[in-house]
Enzyme design. Structure first.
Site, short mmCIF file in Angstrom:
data_model
loop_
_atom_site.label_atom_id
_atom_site.label_comp_id
_atom_site.label_asym_id
_atom_site.label_seq_id
_atom_site.Cartn_x
_atom_site.Cartn_y
_atom_site.Cartn_z
N GLY A 109 0.81 -1.21 0.00
CA GLY A 109 0.00 0.00 0.00
C GLY A 109 0.83 1.25 0.00
O GLY A 109 0.41 2.30 0.49
N GLY A 110 2.06 1.17 -0.55
CA GLY A 110 2.87 2.36 -0.71
C GLY A 110 3.31 3.00 0.59
O GLY A 110 3.64 4.19 0.62
N SER A 150 4.50 -5.45 -2.88
CA SER A 150 4.61 -4.01 -3.11
C SER A 150 5.40 -3.37 -1.97
O SER A 150 6.56 -3.71 -1.78
CB SER A 150 3.21 -3.40 -3.27
OG SER A 150 3.29 -2.09 -3.78
#
Length: 744
Positions: A297-298, A382
């Site tokens: 989620g960055g 991610s």
């Protein structure tokens, strides 16, 4: 980025890109009913230690359309009457003798409680008369009658369904059980079809007030508190999400479908999912491998309770204990402002420090949940994959795990420089009206004030001259190289061998990673006659222009969207595919055991949750399309299904990943593979050998829907061209300001 983007639009694009697999549920939806709440603690719930071995068995094909036959296996030999009593305490009856035709196969294939199961020849099932009681003989597959005083293991029914989410879903949390841990006290959770669930467990003191922006602080449970049951039947608060655009606020629908719980600064919680509670006297050989998931989620969004990461199918099919966790996000997880505020007061990289604290909690307590602290695999996608790289770089974390699965980490992007992190922190203090050295001032503000100041500060940093590349870096929030926790950037550490060389590494990406992000940057096709002008500011040092001089990304003038199509391929290579190849060569040169992969099939999160898929991702395997298959969570939402090829593909991914978690190798061994369960019988897995990475031949395992295979050298020529003509971001934007040569 494109010069015409406004300040607000630019930051909105930054946030959208940073979220990675951004929430498919709009935060602007109307208010809906709150998610189901916990019923509270059930009085006199049984204790796992007293039961001396209770295991949830299920021959799980991950297909939501096929009948499931879950059972509870009581490993401790008891009389028939005693076995019935234990089933009663679990809210169940002994397994009906008319429902045991599947039991023989289940006992032969389960990866759970293998040592207990293999000792068993007969088990109590339901059926008693005046002089005898019914037992199941696993050798013959038939029932027989024995004296009721005979002491045997037993099978209880498990009447509960698999966990799903939905506004109309009622989750039965009444079948509760207690576990006493060594350091966290007594926790009372519940079970479903697939697993025992212990939710919302605090692994550090709440980082609020004077603890805001400080490293996580350990919770000390006194002896007098250790027997008092704590509620572990509902998720704890999730960490503060990225700054909202305009006046949009999260609502109950968003919390339920995207986060799993409301958000708060008091968020340092983890969740334990296990198929096996063995009791305190079990030997090490009876413990299950542990997989600890760090969400993506960055570094600004999502949580360990997000429904996409529901691990019930991973737990029950793989026979592993899964831990999911929250860690501080955005400025709450990355605040620093040295030297005005010394690192002894605000250390920085708090998100990674939180992850380390959670891993230490696992070491201290996971035995109580049937897990093996010496067999921990960390995995994440991610920003979670980026976190894997961080944990491979931090010496103080090396002893907390054995294996690493890193999914879709932008390996071409370096860790953050101290300057970038300092600029964000200094800007936060400015917008809060605090002096550069006044940490107490920042700690006194409300979380809303912090988020507004964060929004303004990150906007300033992204728009500052020379920082344009941060937009292609997946966000401004990244761990900082400060020389203490992080001794250097990962590329530097690989070149010198100063990373965790003992860990087994499995990493890779999806085929079309960048296609998810590209429409946020270029929402419409780019006319050929405007190519140079529009792309000039995308990658600095003219690297976008250089990419299009390559024969590997030749433009097709008959394709109206040829520029975006080729740019998607080129940036996927630059940030993921080729960077992974280069660092795989480097780690293999250091004698690390490394396995690389590419997903050429997947399942997008958007359509699973009933939202439209990005048109640009149609026909592609975009960023985050590997998440649902990794958990087998394609049917987590009420009304969704996971059948046919989706179930088959999820079986393949889960069997590979859990085999790696058990052995450090994604290939099931040919001998002594009983503990692997169904993985050792999956022809999609056993039929293709996945070789370790060989730096001389660039071997990549390709996940396909049906016929996965190994590619040898397919990417080599393209990647060599990129290394010669373009260079990676960790080279041109190294945190220490020095150019990092490729290696070896």
């Amino acid at each position: 980025m494109i010069a015409s983007l406004t300040r607000l639009t630019l930051v909105a694009a930054y946030l959208a890109a940073a979220v990675a697999s951004a929430s498919p549920v709009s935060r602007r939806q109307s208010q809906e009913p709150s998610p189901p709440s916990s019923p509270g603690l059930v009085k006199d719930a049984p204790s796992a230690n007293e039961l001396k071995g209770v295991h949830l068995l299920l021959e799980n094909d991950l297909d939501s359309s096929t009948p499931k036959h879950p059972v509870i296996f009581l490993a401790e030999p008891r009389s028939y009457k005693e076995s019935q009593r234990v089933c009663d305490t679990l809210g169940e009856d002994l397994l009906g003798s008319d429902n045991i035709n599947f039991v023989k196969g289940l006992l032969n294939t389960t990866p759970i409680a293998v040592n207990d199961v293999k000792k068993v020849s007969r088990l109590w099932v339901k059926g008693a008369s005046l002089n005898s009681c019914t037992a199941f003989d696993r050798t013959s597959g038939h029932t027989l009658h024995l004296p009721c005083s005979t002491k045997l293991p037993a099978l209880c029914a498990n009447s509960l369904p698999r966990t799903q989410i939905g506004l109309k879903v009622h989750t039965d949390r009444s079948k509760q059980i207690k576990v006493k841990t060594p350091a966290a006290g007594t926790l009372q959770g519940y079970r479903d079809q697939n697993q025992f669930r212990f939710l919302g467990i605090s692994y550090a003191l709440p980082p609020v007030g004077r603890r805001r922006f400080l490293p996580p602080q350990k919770i000390i449970v006194s002896e007098s508190e250790k027997d008092e049951a704590k509620d572990a039947t509902k998720f704890g608060f999730v960490c503060m999400q990225g700054a909202y655009e305009g006046d949009a606020k999260p609502n109950a629908t968003y919390e339920l479908f995207s986060l799993g719980a409301p958000e708060s600064e008091d968020c340092l919680h983890l969740n334990v999912f296990t198929p096996s509670l063995s009791g305190k006297n079990k030997e090490k050989g009876d413990r299950l491998p542990v997989m600890v998931y760090v969400h993506g989620g960055g570094f600004t969004s999502f949580s360990g309770s997000s429904p996409t990461f529901e691990p019930g199918n991973l737990v029950s099919r793989g026979g592993v204990v899964v831990v999911t966790l929250n860690y501080r996000l955005g400025i709450f997880g990355f605040f620093e402002n040295p030297p005005s505020i010394p690192r002894s007061k605000a250390a920085g990289s708090l998100a990674i420090r939180d992850q380390i604290a959670a891993l230490q909690w696992v070491q201290d307590n996971i035995v109580a949940f049937g897990g093996d602290p010496d067999q921990v695999t960390i995995f994440g996608e991610s920003a979670g994959g980026y976190s894997m790289r961080a944990l491979l770089s931090i010496p103080s974390a090396f002893g907390l795990y054995r294996n690493v699965i890193s999914q879709s980490d932008l390996l071409g992007i370096p860790f953050s420089s101290p300057k970038t992190a300092k600029d964000i922190g200094a800007g936060l203090l400015k917008y809060l009206g605090c002096s550069p050295s006044d940490l107490a001032c920042a700690q006194s503000k409300t979380d809303t004030q912090i988020r507004h100041a964060e929004h303004n500060s990150t906007t300033d940093v992204v728009l500052a001259p020379g920082n344009e590349w941060l937009m292609t870096a997946g966000g401004v929030y990244r761990p900082t190289i400060e020389g203490d926790l992080f001794p250097g950037d990962f590329a530097d550490l690989v070149s010198t061998g100063h990373y965790n060389r003992e860990a087994n590494i499995l990493w890779g990406s999806t085929r079309d990673e960048f296609a998810l992000f590209l429409p946020y940057v270029f929402p419409e096709p780019i006319p050929l006659d405007q190519k140079d002008e529009i792309l000039a500011k995308y990658l600095l040092e003219d690297r976008t222009k250089i990419l299009f001089t390559s024969p590997f990304y030749a433009l097709n003038e008959s394709d109206p969207d040829t520029i975006r199509n080729e740019l998607s391929r080129a940036v996927t290579d630059l940030l993921w595919t080729c960077a992974t190849q280069r660092l795989s060569r480097g780690t293999a040169a250091q004698l690390s055991k490394v396995y690389t992969y590419r997903f050429d099939h997947g399942r997008d999160i958007y359509s699973t949750f009933g939202e439209p898929l990005s048109p640009f991702c149609r026909g592609r395997v975009c960023h985050a399309d590997d998440v649902i298959p990794s958990f087998g969570s394609g049917d987590i939402k009420e009304g969704s299904i996971q059948t046919g090829s989706d179930a088959r593909f999820a079986r393949q991914v889960i069997d590979r990943f859990t085999t790696f978690a058990k052995t450090g190798n994604p290939n099931p061994p040919k001998q002594g593979a009983a503990f692997l369960g169904l993985a050792s019988q999956n022809k999609d897995v056993t039929g293709v050998a996945w070789p370790a990475y060989d730096r001389s031949s660039d071997k990549v395992f390709v996940f396909e829907e049906e016929k996965s295979h190994v590619e040898v050298g397919e990417d080599t020529e393209r990647c060599q061209w990129i290394e010669k003509h373009v260079r990676y971001d960790y080279q041109v934007h190294s945190p220490n300001g020095k150019f990092v040569p490729t290696f070896p």
